[in-house]
Design a protein around this motif. Structure first.
Motif, PDB file in Angstrom:
ATOM      1  N   THR A   1      42.884  17.007 -31.931  1.00 55.66           N
ATOM      2  CA  THR A   1      43.916  16.356 -30.984  1.00 55.66           C
ATOM      3  C   THR A   1      44.973  15.488 -31.658  1.00 55.66           C
ATOM      4  OG1 THR A   1      44.241  15.255 -28.724  1.00 55.66           O
ATOM      5  CG2 THR A   1      42.502  14.622 -30.039  1.00 55.66           C
TER       6      THR A   1
ATOM      7  N   TYR B   1      37.176  17.868 -13.005  1.00 58.04           N
ATOM      8  CA  TYR B   1      37.097  16.762 -13.818  1.00 58.04           C
ATOM      9  C   TYR B   1      37.619  15.564 -13.541  1.00 58.04           C
ATOM     10  CZ  TYR B   1      37.434  14.100 -18.267  1.00 58.04           C
ATOM     11  OH  TYR B   1      37.665  13.104 -19.100  1.00 58.04           O
TER      12      TYR B   1
ATOM     13  N   ARG C   1      50.788  14.921 -25.393  1.00 54.59           N
ATOM     14  CA  ARG C   1      50.101  16.010 -24.913  1.00 54.59           C
ATOM     15  C   ARG C   1      50.070  17.103 -26.194  1.00 54.59           C
ATOM     16  NH1 ARG C   1      46.645  14.742 -23.845  1.00 54.59           N
ATOM     17  NH2 ARG C   1      45.611  16.279 -22.561  1.00 54.59           N
ATOM     18  N   ILE C   2      49.457  16.899 -27.561  1.00 50.45           N
ATOM     19  CA  ILE C   2      49.409  17.995 -28.466  1.00 50.45           C
ATOM     20  C   ILE C   2      47.904  17.943 -28.610  1.00 50.45           C
ATOM     21  CG2 ILE C   2      50.528  18.742 -30.576  1.00 50.45           C
ATOM     22  CD1 ILE C   2      52.861  16.596 -30.237  1.00 50.45           C
TER      23      ILE C   2
ATOM     24  N   ALA D   1      37.838  16.105 -31.617  1.00 50.24           N
ATOM     25  CA  ALA D   1      38.837  14.903 -31.102  1.00 50.24           C
ATOM     26  C   ALA D   1      38.659  13.877 -31.895  1.00 50.24           C
ATOM     27  CB  ALA D   1      38.644  14.854 -29.453  1.00 50.24           C
TER      28      ALA D   1
ATOM     29  N   ALA E   1      30.589  13.061 -27.575  1.00 51.98           N
ATOM     30  CA  ALA E   1      31.290  12.250 -26.615  1.00 51.98           C
ATOM     31  C   ALA E   1      30.399  12.155 -25.413  1.00 51.98           C
ATOM     32  CB  ALA E   1      32.841  12.589 -26.153  1.00 51.98           C
TER      33      ALA E   1
ATOM     34  N   GLY F   1      47.768  19.239 -25.533  1.00 52.36           N
ATOM     35  CA  GLY F   1      46.421  18.515 -25.484  1.00 52.36           C
ATOM     36  C   GLY F   1      45.488  19.401 -25.930  1.00 52.36           C
ATOM     37  N   SER F   2      44.066  18.889 -26.443  1.00 51.50           N
ATOM     38  CA  SER F   2      43.151  19.783 -26.786  1.00 51.50           C
ATOM     39  C   SER F   2      42.565  20.197 -25.469  1.00 51.50           C
ATOM     40  CB  SER F   2      42.165  19.224 -27.801  1.00 51.50           C
ATOM     41  OG  SER F   2      41.846  18.025 -27.639  1.00 51.50           O
ATOM     42  N   ASP F   3      42.683  19.611 -24.235  1.00 49.21           N
ATOM     43  CA  ASP F   3      42.201  19.981 -23.065  1.00 49.21           C
ATOM     44  C   ASP F   3      42.686  21.494 -22.701  1.00 49.21           C
ATOM     45  OD1 ASP F   3      40.637  18.046 -22.475  1.00 49.21           O
ATOM     46  OD2 ASP F   3      42.047  16.941 -20.915  1.00 49.21           O
TER      47      ASP F   3
ATOM     48  N   TYR G   1      30.932  15.986 -23.410  1.00 51.18           N
ATOM     49  CA  TYR G   1      32.479  15.868 -22.968  1.00 51.18           C
ATOM     50  C   TYR G   1      32.570  16.705 -21.390  1.00 51.18           C
ATOM     51  CZ  TYR G   1      37.564  16.248 -22.353  1.00 51.18           C
ATOM     52  OH  TYR G   1      39.085  16.103 -21.828  1.00 51.18           O
TER      53      TYR G   1
ATOM     54  N   SER H   1      45.757  12.975 -29.571  1.00 51.51           N
ATOM     55  CA  SER H   1      45.846  11.937 -28.609  1.00 51.51           C
ATOM     56  C   SER H   1      44.951  10.549 -29.279  1.00 51.51           C
ATOM     57  CB  SER H   1      45.008  12.430 -27.597  1.00 51.51           C
ATOM     58  OG  SER H   1      45.650  13.536 -26.825  1.00 51.51           O
ATOM     59  N   LYS H   2      44.297  10.816 -30.323  1.00 50.42           N
ATOM     60  CA  LYS H   2      43.507   9.693 -30.714  1.00 50.42           C
ATOM     61  C   LYS H   2      44.151   9.219 -31.935  1.00 50.42           C
ATOM     62  CE  LYS H   2      41.022  11.190 -27.436  1.00 50.42           C
ATOM     63  NZ  LYS H   2      41.084  10.600 -25.928  1.00 50.42           N
TER      64      LYS H   2
ATOM     65  N   ASP I   1      34.609  20.735 -31.360  1.00 47.37           N
ATOM     66  CA  ASP I   1      35.621  19.981 -30.847  1.00 47.37           C
ATOM     67  C   ASP I   1      35.661  18.622 -31.479  1.00 47.37           C
ATOM     68  OD1 ASP I   1      37.106  18.090 -29.287  1.00 47.37           O
ATOM     69  OD2 ASP I   1      36.183  18.585 -27.344  1.00 47.37           O
TER      70      ASP I   1
ATOM     71  N   LEU J   1      41.251  24.027 -25.434  1.00 47.15           N
ATOM     72  CA  LEU J   1      39.773  24.205 -24.915  1.00 47.15           C
ATOM     73  C   LEU J   1      39.610  24.976 -23.862  1.00 47.15           C
ATOM     74  CD1 LEU J   1      38.481  20.605 -25.846  1.00 47.15           C
ATOM     75  CD2 LEU J   1      37.722  22.808 -26.919  1.00 47.15           C
TER      76      LEU J   1
HETATM   77  N1  PMP Z   1      37.562  16.677 -26.331  1.00 44.86           N
HETATM   78  C1  PMP Z   1      36.999  15.392 -26.116  1.00 44.86           C
HETATM   79  C2  PMP Z   1      35.591  15.076 -26.767  1.00 44.86           C
HETATM   80  C3  PMP Z   1      37.691  14.560 -25.542  1.00 44.86           C
HETATM   81  O1  PMP Z   1      37.042  13.157 -25.320  1.00 44.86           O
HETATM   82  C4  PMP Z   1      38.864  14.505 -25.171  1.00 44.86           C
HETATM   83  C5  PMP Z   1      39.631  13.425 -24.501  1.00 44.86           C
HETATM   84  N2  PMP Z   1      39.462  13.077 -23.223  1.00 44.86           N
HETATM   85  C6  PMP Z   1      39.564  15.694 -25.366  1.00 44.86           C
HETATM   86  C7  PMP Z   1      38.720  16.845 -25.995  1.00 44.86           C
HETATM   87  C8  PMP Z   1      40.815  15.949 -24.719  1.00 44.86           C
HETATM   88  O2  PMP Z   1      41.864  15.456 -25.330  1.00 44.86           O
HETATM   89  P1  PMP Z   1      43.290  15.644 -25.357  1.00 44.86           P
HETATM   90  O3  PMP Z   1      43.776  16.624 -24.433  1.00 44.86           O
HETATM   91  O4  PMP Z   1      44.311  14.501 -25.110  1.00 44.86           O
HETATM   92  O5  PMP Z   1      43.844  16.246 -26.538  1.00 44.86           O
END
Ligand code: PMP
Length: 354
Positions: free
Chosen positions: A208, A17, A219-220, A184, A156, A86-88, A112, A210-211, A182, A91
């Motif tokens: 997440t 990625y 990173r949560i 986010a 996304a 992070g949700s990465d 995504y 993050s947003k 997802d 996921l």
């Molecule tokens: N899902 C989607 C659709 C995203 O755009 C992002 C951000 N890049 C993420 C998950 C992951 O975000 P994070 O790991 O920062 O929680």
């Protein structure tokens, strides 16, 4: 020295990625959907409470403090919450845990881009039904045999949100597959599929910090589901890495969740800026989807997307662009502060009047 073919044949090779750029110099940064505002003030107090002497100790492997605050916030059991880096992280563990079928996992062709990378990394078969001409997910494409389903809502980079009846239709037609939504960006959009967790045992919702919670750097991320699926996820996590969440992430995350008013205010400001920016972009002749996220997905009928992206970048205004057949004319623009959007709009106005 080149690695020999005999060695290469047993080495996992993947196309990774590509994250958005994180420039070190000061620019107008509208390229990775971060929040332009700081996190809740309680996060500072949480940071101050940390004693570096404790860093010699491993963090709590169950992340209980953070799990408890999320469970309280959403009114679910602690055994229904899973947290990750992070949700990465959440996921990718979901792919590993839930997508173990010979049948293909389904996700949209435009979505995504990490989904495809995880599928390839874990060697999970997958198929990508095409979005329609308006970039909408065609739910009927998901009414067939599959090894699991995942999509973001809002999607996304299209920023399009689907209502809960749409999600329910997909869940109803897939009682024997795991469906991951997802979320986010859902805080900027509408109702969360979390309210369907009690009704569908095949649903997992991820979110997440993050947003909307302004904590991409901490990173949560987390998943909410029924206790059985959360247990499966934890079993895989403990087979991979027990101590995923740092001490700092655990206390700062819990502090952020506690401040509901700050969170709602920050989301509201971003939504107002988003709607104002839509109006101004429309006046400049841009076309865009009806974004319900903290970013816009826009193109100009008379200016090449790649060209505009590069010109913006030269002016230290960073947005995101993909060299892709279907979306190559589009720019993904994060909603920043009003001042940042003014700088962007001023540049575009000048550029388009030339
Ligand atoms: N899902 C989607 C659709 C995203 O755009 C992002 C951000 N890049 C993420 C998950 C992951 O975000 P994070 O790991 O920062 O929680």
């Amino acid at each position: 020295m080149a690695v020999r073919a005999e060695l290469l044949k047993n080495i996992r090779s993947v196309e990774p990625y590509v994250p958005g750029e994180q420039p070190q110099e000061k620019v107008v940064k509208l390229n990775t959907n971060e929040n332009p505002y700081p996190p809740a003030p309680g996060v500072q107090a949480a940071l101050d409470s940390l004693d570096p002497a404790d860093f010699r100790l491993y963090p709590d492997p169950t992340s209980s403090e953070l799990v408890r605050s999320l469970a309280d916030y959403y009114g679910v059991g602690e055994d229904q919450v899973f947290v990750g880096v992070g949700s990465d992280d959440v996921l990718s563990l979901c792919f590993l845990t839930f997508f173990n079928s010979e049948k293909p996992v389904l996700f949209p062709d435009i979505t995504y881009s990490f989904y495809k990378v995880w599928a390839e990394l874990y060697r999970i078969p997958y198929e990508c039904p095409a979005l329609d001409g308006d970039f909408r997910i065609v739910k009927e494409d998901y009414y067939r045999e599959n090894g699991g389903i995942i999509f973001p809502n809002p999607n996304a980079p299209t920023a399009i949100y689907e209502e809960l009846d749409f999600i329910e239709d997909i869940l109803e037609h897939n009682r024997d597959s795991i469906v991951i939504v997802d979320e986010a960006y859902v805080d900027f959009a509408g109702r969360s599929a979390m309210e369907l967790i009690g009704k569908y045992d095949n649903l997992i919702v991820t979110q997440t910090f993050s947003k909307a919670r302004s904590m991409a750097g901490m990173r949560i991320g987390y998943a909410i589901s029924n206790p059985d699926l959360i247990r499966c996820l934890n079993d895989v996590k403990y087979s991979f890495n027990s101590y995923t969440m740092s001490r700092a992430a655990l206390v700062c995350g819990a502090a952020a969740v506690e401040d509901r008013a700050y969170f709602e205010d920050s989301v509201c400001r971003i939504k107002e800026t988003r709607e104002r920016t839509k109006k101004e972009l429309a006046e400049l002749g841009f076309e865009f989807t009806d974004s319900k996220a903290n970013f816009l997905f826009a193109r100009h009928p008379r200016y090449d997307g790649g060209q505009l992206f590069r010109e913006l970048r030269d002016a230290d205004i960073y947005v995101r662009h993909w060299d892709d057949e279907r979306i190559g004319q589009y720019l993904r623009i994060t909603v920043g502060t009003d001042e940042e959007m003014e700088i962007l709009l001023k540049f575009l106005k000048e550029r388009l009047s030339q």
